[in-house]
Write an enzyme that holds these catalytic residues in place. Structure first.
Site, PDB file in Angstrom:
ATOM      1  N   LYS A  87       0.856  -1.190   0.000  1.00 55.37           N
ATOM      2  CA  LYS A  87       0.000   0.000   0.000  1.00 55.37           C
ATOM      3  C   LYS A  87       0.893   1.242   0.000  1.00 55.37           C
ATOM      4  O   LYS A  87       1.738   1.411   0.888  1.00 55.37           O
ATOM      5  CB  LYS A  87      -0.889  -0.046   1.245  1.00 55.37           C
TER       6      LYS A  87
HETATM    7  O1  G3P Z   1      -7.684   1.993   5.278  1.00 51.84           O
HETATM    8  C1  G3P Z   1      -7.991   3.274   4.883  1.00 51.84           C
HETATM    9  C2  G3P Z   1      -9.361   3.782   5.238  1.00 51.84           C
HETATM   10  O2  G3P Z   1     -10.309   2.792   5.074  1.00 51.84           O
HETATM   11  C3  G3P Z   1      -9.465   4.564   6.502  1.00 51.84           C
HETATM   12  O3  G3P Z   1     -10.773   4.792   6.920  1.00 51.84           O
HETATM   13  O4  G3P Z   1     -12.381   5.510   8.646  1.00 51.84           O
HETATM   14  O5  G3P Z   1      -9.958   6.098   8.909  1.00 51.84           O
HETATM   15  O6  G3P Z   1     -11.349   7.221   7.194  1.00 51.84           O
HETATM   16  P1  G3P Z   1     -11.134   5.962   7.969  1.00 51.84           P
END
Ligand code: G3P
Length: 216
Positions: A87
């Site tokens: 990633k």
């Molecule tokens: O893995 C990346 C993403 O899904 C993060 O989500 O909830 O931290 O905006 P969030």
């Protein structure tokens, strides 16, 4: 649409996997830190454990932000298991590194994508996945799912092979919208996946069937 779980929590990964609908896992530094995973050896072992639990792509994020560092880290991550997808953040050196990984047979997931332009760059560099963060776009006052529709349209017109991995999912409705708009993958917290199960009429209907079953 494939279902990934967006967590580094092993109990949640197991629970989603036992449902039989899990196709992969995404992690990020925040999710790893939340589980208290510290130090290179523990990080590598945690990724190994996840790879043993789930038969599918497992995203492991680099921490470097310069080309040489991203490539060095990505090579180490990719060596952990064939299912590891490196990633890489959507930055200039990240795009260069994605192209390097593509040319060297290492699959990547381009993360922190907030615009169609960024998605096009990631696709041009050959990323296996591009991760638009729809919940964070919603948080900033825009409609995150509109970006999924726009990228889906562009990738289909242009014939890009990069898969759209909808990330930053916050609720079951996000998952439904992503499916409707052509996302290839949705990476979700466990409670959003389980939220898809729920409907009050199902509960009422089942209670009635079980009540009537006593008269059978
Ligand atoms: O893995 C990346 C993403 O899904 C993060 O989500 O909830 O931290 O905006 P969030």
């Amino acid at each position: 649409m494939k279902f990934f779980i967006d967590t580094a929590n092993l109990a949640q990964i197991k629970e989603a996997n036992e449902l039989g609908i899990l196709d992969g896992v995404t992690t990020n530094p925040s999710l790893m830190a939340k589980e208290g995973i510290k130090g290179e050896e523990n990080i590598v072992n945690h990724y190994k454990t996840i790879c043993e639990l789930v038969d599918g792509d497992i995203s492991a994020e680099v921490l470097s932000t310069d080309f040489a560092g991203i490539v060095e880290e990505g090579k180490k991550l990719a060596a952990i298991h064939p299912n590891i997808v490196v990633k890489v953040p959507m930055i200039k050196d990240g795009v260069k590194a994605i192209k390097w990984f593509t040319d060297n047979g290492i699959r990547t997931n381009c993360t922190l994508v907030f615009s169609a332009g960024q998605a096009i760059l990631a696709a041009k560099a050959g990323a296996a996945y591009v991760s638009p963060f729809i919940g964070r776009i919603d948080d900033s006052g825009w409609e995150g799912t509109e970006l999924i529709a726009q990228i889906s349209n562009i990738f289909s017109i242009q014939g890009f092979k990069t898969e759209i991995l909808a990330a930053s999912i916050r609720n079951p409705n996000h998952i439904i919208k992503c499916a409707e708009l052509g996302a290839d993958v949705c990476t979700c917290p466990l409670d959003s996946i389980l939220g898809l199960l729920k409907h009050p009429l199902t509960d009422i209907g089942l209670a009635k069937f079980l009540e009537d079953a006593k008269k059978m």
